[in-house]
Design an enzyme around this catalytic site. Structure first.
Site, PDB file in Angstrom:
ATOM      1  CG  ASP A   2      -1.710   1.198   1.430  1.00  0.00           C
ATOM      2  OD1 ASP A   2      -2.513   1.499   0.539  1.00  0.00           O
ATOM      3  OD2 ASP A   2      -1.541   1.876   2.454  1.00  0.00           O
ATOM      4  CD  GLU A  10      -3.058  -2.134  -1.385  1.00  0.00           C
ATOM      5  OE1 GLU A  10      -3.079  -0.895  -1.461  1.00  0.00           O
ATOM      6  OE2 GLU A  10      -3.511  -2.750  -0.386  1.00  0.00           O
TER       7      GLU A  10
END
Lengths: 233, 233
Positions: free
Chosen positions: A52, A124
């Site tokens: 992230d 991610e």
């Protein structure tokens, strides 16, 4: 479940990256529901956490350098529209990540491979896996390869949607001037309306635009006004 | 305003980094109120945007690697407690950034140099300035130098505060078991209370702890229970 060899060669081909540490990509594709049933494996949640931040920096870097005239508020909005579940799912679908996610049986039976949050999280995690296996420069190339269209379209959309604000700013440079938008024509059937809107400065016509919504027509009218040599601007 | 030479040597000494591109650090320390009065300068808002992502990645990276047993939820909480205005202001004060921020006159007269948001934003902008002048590895060293105490203490605090949750998890491994905390003693004057709390599993005493608050005493009781060989755990 695919054999290890087929698993790695398949996903590496889709991603376009060959891992030195195969454990990283395996972990990146392992959902927590799988770990509950297979105690010796690790889930991808820690990688997702790291991915992230990497994604956010790569996108920030790109849009920061793209046009030096984008302001902080615009940059923040553009980043938010790129670093989100929707664009991560697009990437997941492009790379066919769903075919390789390792899920627990319950999750698998309830269609988990298509669950958007599972796909976005795995994407991610893969970003973090590439980063840990290489460096920021390498992972940046991949993220940009996957997201460049999304980012550029977000920048363009942001710029487009700013014609009204820009015109407003121009008008306000002289105190007391008033801007007014007016629908002058509506054509076509309900499902395909075409609006024509004129924009006036102190009742003098300065621009005209069309669009399938009032909003779009106003933007086009503002763009028209900004594009013309005009005493009022 | 300090002369350019004194300005650069002063702030570079405080930061411990010498900029190749002096324009970057100048911009990082320029508040938008200054630009309003000095049209040829740039404010630090775009740098602040980029710095925010860099800071987040550096902290994520550090805590990701610190202990491999920290879970995603814990990592997220620890990062949030480090990447926040409070810790940025600590850094700003350590580096005496306030002395070097360029503000507009109005902002200066109203005490802007001490305004926390101005200090925090400038700190993020400086992080971006170092990154753009060098690379991720270099800026990471600086960020860790400035924030390591904060990060490590956030990790420790997180671990400490988890004794109750951990004990609860242990207890729940056998269905139906019930945990209960009870204050068994309160000593000392109002401003220096000392609580003694016992923790029971199904009414059997399994741990005891003291503390200046009930919360602290409960944590200590849970830690005590976890540290003992215990049939109930």
């Amino acid at each position: 479940m695919k054999s290890d060899k087929a698993f790695f060669s398949g996903i590496e081909k889709n991603i376009g990256y060959v891992f030195e540490n195969k454990g990283l990509i395996k972990t990146a594709l392992t959902h927590s529901s799988y770990v509950n049933e297979n105690k010796n494996s690790r889930d991808n949640e820690r990688l997702e956490f790291l991915g992230d931040s990497i994604l956010s920096l790569v996108v920030s870097n790109y849009i920061f350098n793209y046009k030096s005239n984008l302001k902080e508020g615009e940059l923040t909005k553009i980043r938010a529209s790129c670093v989100c579940e929707k664009s991560l799912i697009n990437v997941a679908n492009k790379l066919k990540i769903g075919d390789y996610i390792r899920l627990g049986k319950g999750e698998q039976n309830s269609g988990g491979k298509k669950r958007t949050s599972i796909l976005a999280d795995a994407t991610e995690a893969i970003i973090a896996a590439i980063y840990l296996d290489s460096d920021l420069e390498t992972v940046s190339k991949y993220v940009i390869l996957w997201l460049e269209d999304t980012i550029v379209s977000a920048i363009k959309h942001k710029k487009d949607s700013d014609y009204k604000s820009k015109l407003q700013e121009e008008i306000q440079k002289v105190k007391g001037r008033v801007l007014k938008y007016e629908v002058v024509d509506v054509e076509g059937p309900d499902h395909d309306r075409k609006f024509t809107i004129c924009v006036y400065c102190d009742n003098k016509l300065i621009g005209k635009g069309q669009g399938n919504s009032k909003k779009e027509a106003e933007q086009n009218a503002a763009q028209d006004a900004l594009s013309k040599p005009n005493d009022n601007l």
